[in-house]
Write a protein that holds these residues in place. Structure first.
Motif, PDB file in Angstrom:
ATOM      1  N   ARG A   1     -17.662 -15.594   7.892  1.00 31.45           N
ATOM      2  CA  ARG A   1     -18.440 -14.883   6.874  1.00 31.45           C
ATOM      3  C   ARG A   1     -19.299 -13.790   7.493  1.00 31.45           C
ATOM      4  N   GLU A   2     -19.810 -14.045   8.685  1.00 29.23           N
ATOM      5  CA  GLU A   2     -20.659 -13.039   9.335  1.00 29.23           C
ATOM      6  C   GLU A   2     -19.851 -11.778   9.629  1.00 29.23           C
ATOM      7  N   GLY A   3     -18.611 -11.964  10.082  1.00 28.94           N
ATOM      8  CA  GLY A   3     -17.750 -10.820  10.356  1.00 28.94           C
ATOM      9  C   GLY A   3     -17.371 -10.062   9.092  1.00 28.94           C
ATOM     10  N   LEU A   4     -17.133 -10.791   7.996  1.00 26.30           N
ATOM     11  CA  LEU A   4     -16.780 -10.138   6.736  1.00 26.30           C
ATOM     12  C   LEU A   4     -17.958  -9.333   6.188  1.00 26.30           C
ATOM     13  N   GLU A   5     -19.166  -9.875   6.340  1.00 34.06           N
ATOM     14  CA  GLU A   5     -20.353  -9.126   5.922  1.00 34.06           C
ATOM     15  C   GLU A   5     -20.512  -7.860   6.769  1.00 34.06           C
ATOM     16  N   LEU A   6     -20.235  -7.988   8.063  1.00 34.79           N
ATOM     17  CA  LEU A   6     -20.309  -6.814   8.941  1.00 34.79           C
ATOM     18  C   LEU A   6     -19.276  -5.777   8.535  1.00 34.79           C
ATOM     19  N   LEU A   7     -18.075  -6.240   8.212  1.00 38.32           N
ATOM     20  CA  LEU A   7     -17.015  -5.317   7.793  1.00 38.32           C
ATOM     21  C   LEU A   7     -17.449  -4.508   6.571  1.00 38.32           C
ATOM     22  N   ALA A   8     -18.083  -5.167   5.614  1.00 43.50           N
ATOM     23  CA  ALA A   8     -18.551  -4.454   4.417  1.00 43.50           C
ATOM     24  C   ALA A   8     -19.588  -3.395   4.777  1.00 43.50           C
ATOM     25  N   ARG A   9     -20.480  -3.711   5.714  1.00 43.30           N
ATOM     26  CA  ARG A   9     -21.488  -2.730   6.144  1.00 43.30           C
ATOM     27  C   ARG A   9     -20.833  -1.549   6.859  1.00 43.30           C
ATOM     28  N   VAL A  10     -19.824  -1.849   7.677  1.00 44.68           N
ATOM     29  CA  VAL A  10     -19.117  -0.785   8.400  1.00 44.68           C
ATOM     30  C   VAL A  10     -18.422   0.153   7.427  1.00 44.68           C
ATOM     31  N   ARG A  11     -17.807  -0.424   6.401  1.00 40.10           N
ATOM     32  CA  ARG A  11     -17.127   0.401   5.397  1.00 40.10           C
ATOM     33  C   ARG A  11     -18.111   1.317   4.678  1.00 40.10           C
ATOM     34  N   GLN A  12     -19.344   0.855   4.489  1.00 42.85           N
ATOM     35  CA  GLN A  12     -20.360   1.698   3.856  1.00 42.85           C
ATOM     36  C   GLN A  12     -20.759   2.853   4.768  1.00 42.85           C
ATOM     37  N   LEU A  13     -20.824   2.573   6.067  1.00 43.52           N
ATOM     38  CA  LEU A  13     -21.200   3.615   7.024  1.00 43.52           C
ATOM     39  C   LEU A  13     -20.115   4.674   7.179  1.00 43.52           C
ATOM     40  N   ASP A  14     -18.842   4.225   7.283  1.00 44.47           N
ATOM     41  CA  ASP A  14     -17.730   5.155   7.521  1.00 44.47           C
ATOM     42  C   ASP A  14     -16.465   4.558   6.936  1.00 44.47           C
ATOM     43  N   SER A  15     -16.089   5.013   5.757  1.00 46.23           N
ATOM     44  CA  SER A  15     -14.933   4.435   5.065  1.00 46.23           C
ATOM     45  C   SER A  15     -13.614   4.769   5.751  1.00 46.23           C
ATOM     46  N   LEU A  16     -13.602   5.790   6.621  1.00 50.22           N
ATOM     47  CA  LEU A  16     -12.368   6.179   7.294  1.00 50.22           C
ATOM     48  C   LEU A  16     -12.185   5.520   8.657  1.00 50.22           C
ATOM     49  N   LEU A  17     -13.217   4.853   9.163  1.00 48.82           N
ATOM     50  CA  LEU A  17     -13.108   4.243  10.486  1.00 48.82           C
ATOM     51  C   LEU A  17     -12.132   3.069  10.432  1.00 48.82           C
ATOM     52  N   PRO A  18     -11.042   3.108  11.210  1.00 45.43           N
ATOM     53  CA  PRO A  18     -10.109   1.976  11.205  1.00 45.43           C
ATOM     54  C   PRO A  18     -10.714   0.766  11.899  1.00 45.43           C
ATOM     55  N   VAL A  19     -10.647  -0.372  11.229  1.00 42.85           N
ATOM     56  CA  VAL A  19     -11.182  -1.615  11.767  1.00 42.85           C
ATOM     57  C   VAL A  19     -10.033  -2.596  11.967  1.00 42.85           C
ATOM     58  N   VAL A  20      -9.889  -3.083  13.183  1.00 43.12           N
ATOM     59  CA  VAL A  20      -8.923  -4.128  13.505  1.00 43.12           C
ATOM     60  C   VAL A  20      -9.727  -5.381  13.823  1.00 43.12           C
ATOM     61  N   VAL A  21      -9.460  -6.472  13.117  1.00 45.34           N
ATOM     62  CA  VAL A  21     -10.228  -7.688  13.311  1.00 45.34           C
ATOM     63  C   VAL A  21      -9.467  -8.645  14.217  1.00 45.34           C
ATOM     64  N   MET A  22     -10.228  -9.452  14.966  1.00 43.30           N
ATOM     65  CA  MET A  22      -9.670 -10.496  15.810  1.00 43.30           C
ATOM     66  C   MET A  22     -10.029 -11.841  15.204  1.00 43.30           C
ATOM     67  N   THR A  23      -9.076 -12.746  15.212  1.00 42.25           N
ATOM     68  CA  THR A  23      -9.328 -14.064  14.659  1.00 42.25           C
ATOM     69  C   THR A  23      -8.624 -15.108  15.504  1.00 42.25           C
ATOM     70  N   ALA A  24      -9.173 -16.310  15.531  1.00 44.52           N
ATOM     71  CA  ALA A  24      -8.577 -17.380  16.320  1.00 44.52           C
ATOM     72  C   ALA A  24      -7.226 -17.774  15.750  1.00 44.52           C
ATOM     73  N   TRP A  25      -6.360 -18.275  16.611  1.00 48.40           N
ATOM     74  CA  TRP A  25      -5.031 -18.709  16.190  1.00 48.40           C
ATOM     75  C   TRP A  25      -5.154 -19.756  15.076  1.00 48.40           C
ATOM     76  N   GLY A  26      -4.415 -19.552  14.013  1.00 45.69           N
ATOM     77  CA  GLY A  26      -4.450 -20.488  12.901  1.00 45.69           C
ATOM     78  C   GLY A  26      -5.444 -20.119  11.826  1.00 45.69           C
ATOM     79  N   SER A  27      -6.207 -19.043  12.018  1.00 44.94           N
ATOM     80  CA  SER A  27      -7.184 -18.627  11.008  1.00 44.94           C
ATOM     81  C   SER A  27      -6.719 -17.385  10.271  1.00 44.94           C
ATOM     82  N   VAL A  28      -5.466 -17.416   9.846  1.00 49.93           N
ATOM     83  CA  VAL A  28      -4.876 -16.252   9.178  1.00 49.93           C
ATOM     84  C   VAL A  28      -5.572 -15.961   7.852  1.00 49.93           C
ATOM     85  N   GLU A  29      -6.073 -17.025   7.178  1.00 41.58           N
ATOM     86  CA  GLU A  29      -6.732 -16.807   5.881  1.00 41.58           C
ATOM     87  C   GLU A  29      -7.908 -15.853   6.017  1.00 41.58           C
ATOM     88  N   GLY A  30      -8.680 -16.015   7.087  1.00 38.79           N
ATOM     89  CA  GLY A  30      -9.801 -15.114   7.305  1.00 38.79           C
ATOM     90  C   GLY A  30      -9.362 -13.690   7.543  1.00 38.79           C
TER      91      GLY A  30
END
Length: 470
Positions: free
Chosen positions: A76-105
């Motif tokens: 959830r902390e990362g998703l909240e950060l992602l929303a803030r990043v999108r507000q700052l720069d909607s064109l900045l490409p964001v690639v997220v890292m997640t632990a194996w097996g956490s595809v839902e996130g």
């Protein structure tokens, strides 16, 4: 913290990446990998550090973990950060890292605006390929937005038309046109249908030093024998049955300026002889008149025909070719100047946005991705029509991929030719999308038709950013 990479190609700007993870060993491993691939690296170990870096530094791509010290499992902390990043720069490409097996996130992050995701432990080749793809897409989007802003100040009539072409294939053409335009020399422009030959002709005219003088365009290959002389040289009243008034021909209308003869390669030999005589002497006779008219005209002609072959086959006069091609400019097809697709699309979006009163529209990443993947057999003209159509179809503030209504496939020789013009990745993406389309988004059925397992097809869909219905 910032480090300068050393493996960047000479003359190319170093890509700037921000990596974010609360584990120091992960940051160190990424820093080592990305430094070798030519990145300028910034790093952060918390959401606050990410936001502070983005507010103070220009970054081309963000690679961020979803979990941090305050909440190490839910993302959830990362998703909240992602929303803030999108507000700052909607064109900045964001690639997220997640632990194996956490595809839902990761899927939720994609819905929240992330462009792609990688699983830990990551595959180095896959990670680098993902970042390069997002960098290219980001740069194309930013170029598009810049052109869209420039199009809010469209130049008024009489000034040079937009010459959109910064690709490597177009650079020598631009330099040649800039040198030739002021000379007054006749120019022959060659290239496939839809490559922009008339745009270049108009650019040459307006850059000649006398843009206020006339520019007259004639489809010379479409004139019948009876209309040819009347259209080009004019006629006097009573010269033939329907000649009820005098008519000034295209040569006289263009006197002192530029006459653009399009489709010159389709002109019959008898008409070629009449045209050659005027080019040689600068004199013409309107139909039905014995009075000589003298003209001074720069001729810019265009064709998609190989005129050298036509001369060898006896279909085109060699002496006329010499008169027309003091300088020859060959325009490459759009598939050979793919770097220009995004700027051209942005330009057309601005032009037609003005026309239809929809100046606020933008190209979405999905639309740009679709534009880049399409082979464009109709070249720039087809691209313009696709953008104009999408502008009318778009229901929101962005043009989406489905708004473009791009044709998929094409049978017989034409379809085969398009495949041969694609890269291996373009062909693979094209076949996957075509199979998904045939099976209405059913991944299982599409995978079976392609001879792949469902999981293998999902991996390829993730790589290309393709979404299936089920």
């Amino acid at each position: 913290m910032s480090e300068s990479a050393s493996a960047t190609p000479a003359g190319a700007p170093q890509p700037r990446i921000l990596i974010a993870d609360d584990q120091a060993d992960v940051l160190e491993a990424l820093r080592f990998l990305l430094k070798r691939d030519g990145y300028v690296i910034h790093s952060a170990q918390s959401p606050a550090g990410v936001l502070a870096t983005l507010e103070s530094e220009d970054v081309d791509v963000l690679l961020m973990d979803l979990n941090y010290a305050r909440d190490t499992t839910s993302g959830r902390e990362g998703l909240e950060l992602l929303a803030r990043v999108r507000q700052l720069d909607s064109l900045l490409p964001v690639v997220v890292m997640t632990a194996w097996g956490s595809v839902e996130g990761a899927v939720e992050a994609m819905r929240g605006g992330a462009r792609d995701y990688v699983q830990k432990p990551w595959d180095n080749t896959r990670l680098l390929a993902t970042l390069r793809t997002q960098l290219e897409l980001s740069r194309a989007l930013r170029r598009s937005r810049r052109l869209e802003e420039e199009n809010t100040h469209l130049r008024k009539g009489g000034e040079r038309p937009a010459f959109v072409g910064e690709s490597r294939a177009m650079q020598p053409i631009r330099r040649m046109v800039e040198r030739v335009a002021p000379s007054g020399a006749n120019v022959l422009i060659t290239g496939e249908h839809g490559t922009g030959k008339e745009v270049v002709a108009r650019w040459i005219h307006t850059a000649s030093g006398h843009p206020e003088r006339p520019f007259v365009a004639v489809n010379s290959g479409g004139l019948s024998e009876g209309l040819f002389e009347s259209e080009l040289f004019g006629h006097v009243k009573g010269a033939f049955t329907d000649a009820k008034t005098d008519r000034i021909g295209s040569f006289e209308l263009a006197d002192g300026g530029t006459l653009f003869l399009d489709e010159i390669g389709n002109m019959p030999l008898t008409q070629q002889a009449k045209l050659l005589r005027v080019l040689q002497t600068g004199e013409l006779h309107p139909v039905g008149s014995s009075k000589v008219r003298r003209v001074s005209v720069r001729v810019v002609s265009a064709t998609n025909v190989d005129l050298s072959r036509a001369v060898a086959e006896g279909c085109f006069r060699e002496d006329l070719l010499y008169r027309l091609n003091t300088v020859e400019v060959h325009l490459p097809p759009l598939r050979e100047r793919r770097e220009d697709i995004a700027p051209l699309a942005a330009h057309f979006l601005g032009v037609h946005g003005q026309r239809y009163g929809r100046t606020g529209l933008k190209l979405s990443p999905s639309a740009l991705d679709a534009l880049m993947a399409y082979p464009w057999p109709g070249n720039v003209r087809e691209l313009e029509h696709a953008v104009e159509r999408a502008l009318l179809m778009a229901s929101g503030d962005e043009v989406m991929a489905e708004d473009l209504l791009l044709r998929r496939g094409g049978g017989g020789r034409e379809g085969q030719a398009r495949l041969e013009e694609m890269t291996l990745e373009e062909v693979e993406r094209y076949l996957i999308e075509r199979s998904l389309g045939r099976h209405e988004g059913n991944v299982s059925e599409a995978a079976k038709a392609l001879g792949l397992s469902r999981s293998a097809l999902y991996r390829r869909m993730q790589y290309y950013g393709i979404k299936g219905a089920r």
